[in-house]
Design a protein around this motif. Structure first.
Motif, PDB file in Angstrom:
ATOM      1  N   PRO A   5       0.838  -1.205   0.000  1.00  0.00           N
ATOM      2  CA  PRO A   5       0.000   0.000   0.000  1.00  0.00           C
ATOM      3  C   PRO A   5       0.872   1.254   0.000  1.00  0.00           C
ATOM      4  O   PRO A   5       2.029   1.215   0.443  1.00  0.00           O
ATOM      5  N   SER A   6       0.318   2.355  -0.493  1.00  0.00           N
ATOM      6  CA  SER A   6       1.043   3.627  -0.448  1.00  0.00           C
ATOM      7  C   SER A   6       1.323   4.010   1.003  1.00  0.00           C
ATOM      8  O   SER A   6       0.594   3.632   1.921  1.00  0.00           O
ATOM      9  N   GLY A   7       2.377   4.820   1.167  1.00  0.00           N
ATOM     10  CA  GLY A   7       2.741   5.269   2.514  1.00  0.00           C
ATOM     11  C   GLY A   7       1.996   6.538   2.912  1.00  0.00           C
ATOM     12  O   GLY A   7       1.340   7.184   2.091  1.00  0.00           O
ATOM     13  N   ASP A   8       2.136   6.899   4.194  1.00  0.00           N
ATOM     14  CA  ASP A   8       1.431   8.077   4.722  1.00  0.00           C
ATOM     15  C   ASP A   8       1.881   9.365   4.035  1.00  0.00           C
ATOM     16  O   ASP A   8       1.086  10.290   3.854  1.00  0.00           O
ATOM     17  N   ALA A   9       3.176   9.436   3.655  1.00  0.00           N
ATOM     18  CA  ALA A   9       3.681  10.670   3.025  1.00  0.00           C
ATOM     19  C   ALA A   9       2.953  10.907   1.698  1.00  0.00           C
ATOM     20  O   ALA A   9       2.514  12.026   1.406  1.00  0.00           O
ATOM     21  N   LEU A  10       2.793   9.860   0.904  1.00  0.00           N
ATOM     22  CA  LEU A  10       2.081  10.001  -0.373  1.00  0.00           C
ATOM     23  C   LEU A  10       0.603  10.320  -0.122  1.00  0.00           C
ATOM     24  O   LEU A  10       0.014  11.151  -0.812  1.00  0.00           O
ATOM     25  N   ALA A  11       0.023   9.689   0.888  1.00  0.00           N
ATOM     26  CA  ALA A  11      -1.392   9.951   1.206  1.00  0.00           C
ATOM     27  C   ALA A  11      -1.588  11.434   1.563  1.00  0.00           C
ATOM     28  O   ALA A  11      -2.589  12.045   1.175  1.00  0.00           O
ATOM     29  N   ARG A  12      -0.608  12.007   2.255  1.00  0.00           N
ATOM     30  CA  ARG A  12      -0.718  13.433   2.618  1.00  0.00           C
ATOM     31  C   ARG A  12      -0.679  14.315   1.371  1.00  0.00           C
ATOM     32  O   ARG A  12      -1.464  15.239   1.230  1.00  0.00           O
ATOM     33  N   VAL A  13       0.252  14.012   0.447  1.00  0.00           N
ATOM     34  CA  VAL A  13       0.353  14.843  -0.767  1.00  0.00           C
ATOM     35  C   VAL A  13      -0.910  14.675  -1.629  1.00  0.00           C
ATOM     36  O   VAL A  13      -1.433  15.637  -2.194  1.00  0.00           O
ATOM     37  N   MET A  14      -1.416  13.448  -1.706  1.00  0.00           N
ATOM     38  CA  MET A  14      -2.612  13.193  -2.521  1.00  0.00           C
ATOM     39  C   MET A  14      -3.832  13.962  -2.005  1.00  0.00           C
ATOM     40  O   MET A  14      -4.708  14.332  -2.784  1.00  0.00           O
ATOM     41  N   THR A  15      -3.908  14.167  -0.700  1.00  0.00           N
ATOM     42  CA  THR A  15      -5.149  14.719  -0.120  1.00  0.00           C
ATOM     43  C   THR A  15      -4.984  16.144   0.408  1.00  0.00           C
ATOM     44  O   THR A  15      -5.920  16.693   0.984  1.00  0.00           O
ATOM     45  N   GLN A  16      -3.800  16.763   0.174  1.00  0.00           N
ATOM     46  CA  GLN A  16      -3.494  18.042   0.838  1.00  0.00           C
ATOM     47  C   GLN A  16      -4.444  19.183   0.430  1.00  0.00           C
ATOM     48  O   GLN A  16      -4.614  20.132   1.190  1.00  0.00           O
ATOM     49  N   GLU A  17      -5.069  19.093  -0.746  1.00  0.00           N
ATOM     50  CA  GLU A  17      -5.933  20.200  -1.191  1.00  0.00           C
ATOM     51  C   GLU A  17      -7.409  19.900  -0.923  1.00  0.00           C
ATOM     52  O   GLU A  17      -8.280  20.628  -1.375  1.00  0.00           O
ATOM     53  N   GLY A  43      -7.837   0.267  -2.634  1.00  0.00           N
ATOM     54  CA  GLY A  43      -7.036  -0.809  -2.037  1.00  0.00           C
ATOM     55  C   GLY A  43      -7.413  -1.015  -0.577  1.00  0.00           C
ATOM     56  O   GLY A  43      -8.587  -1.244  -0.258  1.00  0.00           O
ATOM     57  N   THR A  44      -6.436  -0.903   0.316  1.00  0.00           N
ATOM     58  CA  THR A  44      -6.716  -1.106   1.747  1.00  0.00           C
ATOM     59  C   THR A  44      -7.217   0.170   2.427  1.00  0.00           C
ATOM     60  O   THR A  44      -7.540   0.150   3.613  1.00  0.00           O
ATOM     61  N   GLY A  45      -7.231   1.293   1.690  1.00  0.00           N
ATOM     62  CA  GLY A  45      -7.836   2.516   2.246  1.00  0.00           C
ATOM     63  C   GLY A  45      -6.852   3.521   2.837  1.00  0.00           C
ATOM     64  O   GLY A  45      -7.239   4.310   3.703  1.00  0.00           O
ATOM     65  N   VAL A  46      -5.609   3.520   2.351  1.00  0.00           N
ATOM     66  CA  VAL A  46      -4.619   4.480   2.873  1.00  0.00           C
ATOM     67  C   VAL A  46      -5.054   5.925   2.593  1.00  0.00           C
ATOM     68  O   VAL A  46      -5.016   6.789   3.481  1.00  0.00           O
ATOM     69  N   PHE A  47      -5.491   6.189   1.356  1.00  0.00           N
ATOM     70  CA  PHE A  47      -5.924   7.555   1.020  1.00  0.00           C
ATOM     71  C   PHE A  47      -7.278   7.854   1.682  1.00  0.00           C
ATOM     72  O   PHE A  47      -7.554   8.992   2.055  1.00  0.00           O
ATOM     73  N   THR A 100       1.496  18.498  -8.409  1.00  0.00           N
ATOM     74  CA  THR A 100       1.262  19.254  -7.169  1.00  0.00           C
ATOM     75  C   THR A 100       2.255  18.882  -6.079  1.00  0.00           C
ATOM     76  O   THR A 100       2.327  19.565  -5.061  1.00  0.00           O
ATOM     77  N   GLY A 101       2.992  17.815  -6.255  1.00  0.00           N
ATOM     78  CA  GLY A 101       3.972  17.466  -5.227  1.00  0.00           C
ATOM     79  C   GLY A 101       4.585  16.107  -5.476  1.00  0.00           C
ATOM     80  O   GLY A 101       4.206  15.390  -6.406  1.00  0.00           O
ATOM     81  N   ARG A 102       5.551  15.793  -4.620  1.00  0.00           N
ATOM     82  CA  ARG A 102       6.213  14.492  -4.696  1.00  0.00           C
ATOM     83  C   ARG A 102       6.256  13.897  -3.299  1.00  0.00           C
ATOM     84  O   ARG A 102       6.302  14.638  -2.318  1.00  0.00           O
ATOM     85  N   ALA A 103       6.300  12.583  -3.233  1.00  0.00           N
ATOM     86  CA  ALA A 103       6.495  11.912  -1.937  1.00  0.00           C
ATOM     87  C   ALA A 103       7.749  11.066  -2.086  1.00  0.00           C
ATOM     88  O   ALA A 103       7.697   9.938  -2.585  1.00  0.00           O
ATOM     89  N   LEU A 104       8.871  11.653  -1.701  1.00  0.00           N
ATOM     90  CA  LEU A 104      10.144  10.948  -1.877  1.00  0.00           C
ATOM     91  C   LEU A 104      10.302   9.835  -0.856  1.00  0.00           C
ATOM     92  O   LEU A 104      11.061   8.888  -1.064  1.00  0.00           O
ATOM     93  N   ARG A 105       9.549   9.953   0.263  1.00  0.00           N
ATOM     94  CA  ARG A 105       9.674   8.915   1.294  1.00  0.00           C
ATOM     95  C   ARG A 105       8.713   7.756   1.055  1.00  0.00           C
ATOM     96  O   ARG A 105       8.545   6.897   1.910  1.00  0.00           O
ATOM     97  N   ASN A 106       8.087   7.754  -0.106  1.00  0.00           N
ATOM     98  CA  ASN A 106       7.266   6.588  -0.464  1.00  0.00           C
ATOM     99  C   ASN A 106       8.168   5.532  -1.113  1.00  0.00           C
ATOM    100  O   ASN A 106       9.220   5.863  -1.664  1.00  0.00           O
ATOM    101  N   ILE A 107       7.776   4.252  -1.060  1.00  0.00           N
ATOM    102  CA  ILE A 107       8.542   3.208  -1.741  1.00  0.00           C
ATOM    103  C   ILE A 107       7.669   2.609  -2.848  1.00  0.00           C
ATOM    104  O   ILE A 107       6.674   1.943  -2.542  1.00  0.00           O
ATOM    105  N   PRO A 108       7.988   2.836  -4.132  1.00  0.00           N
ATOM    106  CA  PRO A 108       9.021   3.762  -4.626  1.00  0.00           C
ATOM    107  C   PRO A 108       8.541   5.214  -4.540  1.00  0.00           C
ATOM    108  O   PRO A 108       7.327   5.447  -4.382  1.00  0.00           O
ATOM    109  N   PRO A 109       9.449   6.182  -4.693  1.00  0.00           N
ATOM    110  CA  PRO A 109       9.041   7.588  -4.675  1.00  0.00           C
ATOM    111  C   PRO A 109       7.976   7.843  -5.738  1.00  0.00           C
ATOM    112  O   PRO A 109       7.984   7.210  -6.802  1.00  0.00           O
ATOM    113  N   ALA A 110       7.058   8.761  -5.431  1.00  0.00           N
ATOM    114  CA  ALA A 110       5.936   8.996  -6.342  1.00  0.00           C
ATOM    115  C   ALA A 110       5.708  10.489  -6.516  1.00  0.00           C
ATOM    116  O   ALA A 110       6.132  11.297  -5.682  1.00  0.00           O
ATOM    117  N   ALA A 111       5.039  10.843  -7.616  1.00  0.00           N
ATOM    118  CA  ALA A 111       4.633  12.228  -7.851  1.00  0.00           C
ATOM    119  C   ALA A 111       3.115  12.259  -7.966  1.00  0.00           C
ATOM    120  O   ALA A 111       2.485  11.268  -8.355  1.00  0.00           O
TER     121      ALA A 111
END
Ligand SMILES: C[S@@+](CC[C@H](N)C(=O)[O-])C[C@H]1O[C@@H](n2cnc3c(N)ncnc32)[C@H](O)[C@@H]1O
Length: 208
Positions: free
Chosen positions: A30-42, A56-60, A175-186
């Protein structure tokens, strides 16, 4: 269950479902919390109804609730039956639809165009252009003026090719990147190029 045990169990479940259907799940974890924050920040309570594709499992989903979106404002569209069952259990007040997101335009999910944001975890890069068109045109059928479609990618550019954006009258901005995601995502935000009323009011539904 502690939150560490819960995320470990989500990881195992996600990996198992990926092994059973790698093209559909398209990520081993599943995506990590850092990516979930960037995805939902607006997105927030003022956004109103939110449509999530491929939760998926509902991270976002969890991140949306943390941002103040009401659970009853969430519609979760998930093709994997195990994921859909899990989402129904975890988010009992949300509307969980076990269906292919490319069929969105075939149903009257809202009756009008109230959706303020679409959050997509769909693996667009492994889908045919026809399917990507069906997903975007279907999602924008329900999107109110000013609404946005948020999509993440592990790739170097927007996962919706320029000709498809042009055909649908859409534009994409990162709108952003999540470098601390595995793998990093935009994360890309896809919006209409011109306000509704200035052009066509609703996209045509295309066959899947
Ligand atoms: C890369 S996973 C992302 C899961 C979650 N959003 C996350 O970030 O952890 C892709 C998800 O999209 C779902 N999916 C794939 N194709 C789909 C489709 N056509 N319609 C609905 N869901 C789909 C998969 O079952 C999976 O849950």
């Amino acid at each position: 269950m502690t939150s560490a045990a819960a995320s470990c169990s989500d990881f195992v479940q996600f990996f198992r479902l990926w092994a059973a259907n790698p093209l559909q799940v398209a990520a081993v974890a599943p995506s990590g919390d850092a990516l979930a924050r960037v995805m939902t920040q607006e997105i927030g309570p003022e956004t109103g109804p939110v449509l999530e594709l491929g939760p998926g499992t509902g991270v976002f989903t969890r991140a949306l609730l943390e941002r103040g979106v009401a659970e009853s404002d969430l519609t979760l569209v998930e093709y994997g039956s195990d994921f859909a069952r899990m989402l129904e259990f975890r988010f009992p007040q949300a509307r969980v639809l076990w269906m292919d997101a490319s069929q969105l335009a075939r149903f009257d999910l809202y009756g009008d165009m109230p959706v303020g944001a679409v959050v997509s975890g769909l693996p667009l890069l492994s889908m045919s252009p026809r399917k990507v068109v069906a997903i975007l045109s279907g999602a924008f059928t329900y999107m109110r003026p000013g609404g946005a479609f948020y999509q993440f990618t592990y790739g170097p550019r927007c996962p919706v090719p320029r000709p498809i954006l042009d055909r649908l009258g859409l534009k994409a901005t990162r709108t952003g990147r999540a470098l601390r995601n595995i793998p990093p995502a935009a994360v890309y935000k896809i919006t209409r190029r011109q306000p509704l009323g200035a052009g066509r009011r609703r996209f045509e539904a295309l066959p899947a």
